[in-house]
Design a protein around this motif. Structure first.
Motif, PDB file in Angstrom:
ATOM      1  N   PHE A 280      86.233  -0.952  43.397  1.00  0.00           N
ATOM      2  CA  PHE A 280      85.619  -2.037  44.181  1.00  0.00           C
ATOM      3  C   PHE A 280      84.226  -2.418  43.709  1.00  0.00           C
ATOM      4  CE2 PHE A 280      83.979   1.657  46.489  1.00  0.00           C
ATOM      5  CZ  PHE A 280      85.080   2.523  46.445  1.00  0.00           C
ATOM      6  N   VAL A 281      83.777  -1.819  42.583  1.00  0.00           N
ATOM      7  CA  VAL A 281      82.482  -2.229  42.004  1.00  0.00           C
ATOM      8  C   VAL A 281      82.625  -2.375  40.493  1.00  0.00           C
ATOM      9  CG1 VAL A 281      80.956  -1.246  43.775  1.00  0.00           C
ATOM     10  CG2 VAL A 281      81.777   0.201  41.922  1.00  0.00           C
ATOM     11  N   GLU A 282      81.755  -3.175  39.943  1.00  0.00           N
ATOM     12  CA  GLU A 282      81.738  -3.320  38.493  1.00  0.00           C
ATOM     13  C   GLU A 282      80.372  -3.842  38.051  1.00  0.00           C
ATOM     14  OE1 GLU A 282      83.857  -2.339  36.228  1.00  0.00           O
ATOM     15  OE2 GLU A 282      82.516  -3.141  34.679  1.00  0.00           O
ATOM     16  N   PRO A 283      79.553  -3.120  37.337  1.00  0.00           N
ATOM     17  CA  PRO A 283      79.808  -1.745  36.911  1.00  0.00           C
ATOM     18  C   PRO A 283      79.648  -0.779  38.077  1.00  0.00           C
ATOM     19  CG  PRO A 283      77.593  -2.396  36.274  1.00  0.00           C
ATOM     20  CD  PRO A 283      78.231  -3.607  36.897  1.00  0.00           C
ATOM     21  N   GLY A 284      80.214   0.427  37.879  1.00  0.00           N
ATOM     22  CA  GLY A 284      80.094   1.441  38.921  1.00  0.00           C
ATOM     23  C   GLY A 284      79.384   2.671  38.356  1.00  0.00           C
ATOM     24  N   PHE A 285      78.756   3.398  39.225  1.00  0.00           N
ATOM     25  CA  PHE A 285      78.082   4.621  38.759  1.00  0.00           C
ATOM     26  C   PHE A 285      77.958   5.627  39.893  1.00  0.00           C
ATOM     27  CE2 PHE A 285      75.413   0.866  39.021  1.00  0.00           C
ATOM     28  CZ  PHE A 285      74.647   1.115  40.142  1.00  0.00           C
ATOM     29  N   GLU A 286      77.646   6.844  39.513  1.00  0.00           N
ATOM     30  CA  GLU A 286      77.345   7.869  40.499  1.00  0.00           C
ATOM     31  C   GLU A 286      75.871   8.210  40.385  1.00  0.00           C
ATOM     32  OE1 GLU A 286      81.323  10.435  41.412  1.00  0.00           O
ATOM     33  OE2 GLU A 286      80.594  10.380  39.369  1.00  0.00           O
ATOM     34  N   VAL A 287      75.280   8.515  41.533  1.00  0.00           N
ATOM     35  CA  VAL A 287      73.850   8.824  41.532  1.00  0.00           C
ATOM     36  C   VAL A 287      73.684  10.306  41.836  1.00  0.00           C
ATOM     37  CG1 VAL A 287      71.611   8.297  42.569  1.00  0.00           C
ATOM     38  CG2 VAL A 287      73.350   6.502  42.359  1.00  0.00           C
ATOM     39  N   ASP A 288      73.020  11.004  40.938  1.00  0.00           N
ATOM     40  CA  ASP A 288      72.733  12.429  41.154  1.00  0.00           C
ATOM     41  C   ASP A 288      71.261  12.575  41.533  1.00  0.00           C
ATOM     42  OD1 ASP A 288      75.278  12.923  40.296  1.00  0.00           O
ATOM     43  OD2 ASP A 288      74.699  13.475  38.244  1.00  0.00           O
ATOM     44  N   LEU A 289      71.003  13.547  42.372  1.00  0.00           N
ATOM     45  CA  LEU A 289      69.622  13.833  42.764  1.00  0.00           C
ATOM     46  C   LEU A 289      69.273  15.208  42.228  1.00  0.00           C
ATOM     47  CD1 LEU A 289      67.221  12.938  44.716  1.00  0.00           C
ATOM     48  CD2 LEU A 289      68.344  14.370  46.419  1.00  0.00           C
ATOM     49  N   SER A 290      68.081  15.308  41.680  1.00  0.00           N
ATOM     50  CA  SER A 290      67.630  16.606  41.200  1.00  0.00           C
ATOM     51  C   SER A 290      67.645  17.572  42.388  1.00  0.00           C
ATOM     52  CB  SER A 290      66.218  16.432  40.631  1.00  0.00           C
ATOM     53  OG  SER A 290      65.653  17.682  40.456  1.00  0.00           O
ATOM     54  N   CYS A 291      68.325  18.716  42.216  1.00  0.00           N
ATOM     55  CA  CYS A 291      68.601  19.599  43.359  1.00  0.00           C
ATOM     56  C   CYS A 291      67.303  20.100  44.006  1.00  0.00           C
ATOM     57  CB  CYS A 291      69.459  20.796  42.922  1.00  0.00           C
ATOM     58  SG  CYS A 291      69.880  21.877  44.290  1.00  0.00           S
ATOM     59  N   ILE A 292      67.187  19.791  45.293  1.00  0.00           N
ATOM     60  CA  ILE A 292      65.963  20.174  46.001  1.00  0.00           C
ATOM     61  C   ILE A 292      66.050  21.628  46.469  1.00  0.00           C
ATOM     62  CG2 ILE A 292      64.651  19.680  48.120  1.00  0.00           C
ATOM     63  CD1 ILE A 292      65.132  16.709  47.476  1.00  0.00           C
ATOM     64  N   VAL A 293      67.269  22.135  46.634  1.00  0.00           N
ATOM     65  CA  VAL A 293      67.435  23.525  47.084  1.00  0.00           C
ATOM     66  C   VAL A 293      66.875  24.493  46.038  1.00  0.00           C
ATOM     67  CG1 VAL A 293      69.113  25.300  47.729  1.00  0.00           C
ATOM     68  CG2 VAL A 293      69.429  22.961  48.516  1.00  0.00           C
TER      69      VAL A 293
END
Ligand code: FA5
Length: 377
Positions: A280-293
């Motif tokens: 349902f998107v173009e372009p599509g991507f995933e967003v990662d967050l630098s691990c806060i834990v």
């Protein structure tokens, strides 16, 4: 007359002090002093028939006796009042020095806290909060999002289907207009129902009813029939985001999301965008967050024990959301004129934000019902 008065006096002195309660005392008062038929009243009324010398002495004696009886009644009444008060005080005795009973105070679930915070942050950026149903039709959850039946992309979301004997559900009001929007006509009111696998169907429902510009978030619970681990559960929360306007690009998405993370974690954070596929998107991507834990190190902090960080699986990054520019097929499904608008959409995991925010090492703690965990919030 004298004897009669003596008799009355004896009776009054015997009976009045023995009265058990106020009702008995009232009856005795009437018996001796009652205006109609009181024993003394009758005597006083008969004085006029006595010869004059006797009348005076008898009158004096009768009046003295009235004083005696009145005094007896008064004394007994005070006594009864005191007994009553003593018994009330005894019954209602309260030790004001005793420490009070502490009431247990509840607190908000961490996910509720974070959900409210997310709503606040997006509202401060001009977004409105909307909601959609958790039991969804196949069309909203998949078809309208450019994931037709038999498309392999459906396998990305392992789905809990709601079964009927017939195979389909009759949905009330399921006419083309309500369920299909202007761009899609469903001829029957029968649908396959499921527990929504993501909050993306809310985009469709909203766009069917509203024209751009649009700026909404849609928080809610979603369900997936999949294996669980420290960062995956079968029911979890997502917040869908949708911004549609003219001249919107990925740069706008990045600015909004960075601002969101900064306000949520109260510090500068690192994100990375990885190209990914969502129909349902173009372009599509995933967003990662630098691990806060683990501070992005991949090692568990000392407070969580030895070994690698279970939240980011020792990678230093945690996938927080899927996102992309809304696909033209989606605009088509809701009946928008093609080419007139652009926008971005995203779906972020609320449980994962909460895990990062409070350094929670395992997603399954959220629904464990463990009060030791919940009482910390
Ligand atoms: C989706 O659900 C898309 N609907 C997101 C989207 C919206 C993409 C709009 C493009 C445009 P995905 O399956 O990757 O994507 O899930 C989105 C987020 O939900 C993940 O990044 C993760 O944070 C969270 N998530 C996914 N599965 C689980 C799970 N089993 N347990 C907890 N959180 C999960």
């Amino acid at each position: 007359m004298h004897d009669e008065l003596k008799k009355i006096e004896k009776a009054a002195c015997d009976e009045i002090p023995g009265a058990k309660n106020r009702d008995t005392l009232d009856d005795l008062k009437i018996k001796f002093l009652g205006r109609e038929r009181g024993a003394l009243t009758l005597i006083l009324r008969g004085l006029k028939n006595l010869p004059a010398p006797d009348r005076k002495t008898a009158g004096e004696e009768a009046n003295r006796l009235r004083g005696v009886v009145e005094e007896l009644v008064k004394k007994k009444l005070n006594e009864l009042k005191k007994t009553e008060l003593d018994s009330i005080l005894k019954k209602e005795w309260l030790d004001v020095t005793r420490p009070g009973v502490k009431k247990e105070r509840g607190s908000l679930h961490p996910i509720t806290r974070v959900r409210r915070e997310v709503e606040q942050i997006f509202c401060s950026m001009g977004f409105s909060v909307v909601e959609g149903p958790e039991v969804e039709t196949e069309w909203y959850n998949f078809d309208a999002l450019n994931i037709p039946k038999d498309h392999p992309a459906r396998d990305m979301w392992d789905t809990f289907w709601l079964k009927t004997e017939r195979g389909m559900w009759k949905v009330e009001g399921g006419t083309g207009k309500v369920f299909g929007g202007t761009g899609h006509t469903l001829r029957s009111t029968f649908h396959n129902l499921l527990l929504r696998t993501h909050t993306s169907p809310v985009q469709i429902r909203y766009m069917q009813k509203h024209n751009p510009p649009i700026r909404i978030i849609a928080p809610g619970r979603v369900y997936r029939y999949e294996a669980t681990d420290a960062s995956h559960d079968i029911q979890f929360y997502q917040v869908e985001g949708l911004l549609i306007d003219k001249n919107i690009s990925i740069a706008n998405f990045k600015a909004v999301i960075l601002e969101f993370f900064k306000k949520m974690f109260l510090k500068e954070v690192k994100i990375r965008l990885r190209p990914s596929y969502f129909p349902f998107v173009e372009p599509g991507f995933e967003v990662d967050l630098s691990c806060i834990v683990c501070g992005g190190k991949g090692r568990a902090p000392r407070s969580l024990g030895e070994g690698g960080c279970s939240v980011c699986k020792k990678t230093g990054w945690l996938e927080m959301m899927g996102a992309g520019m809304v696909h033209p097929k989606v605009f088509e499904a809701v009946g928008y004129v093609p080419g007139n608008q652009q926008g971005f959409a995203f779906g972020v995991g609320l449980d994962r934000i909460t895990m990062m925010k409070y350094k929670i090492p395992n997603i399954r703690l959220f629904h464990s019902g463990d009060l030791r965990f919940l009482k910390q919030f």
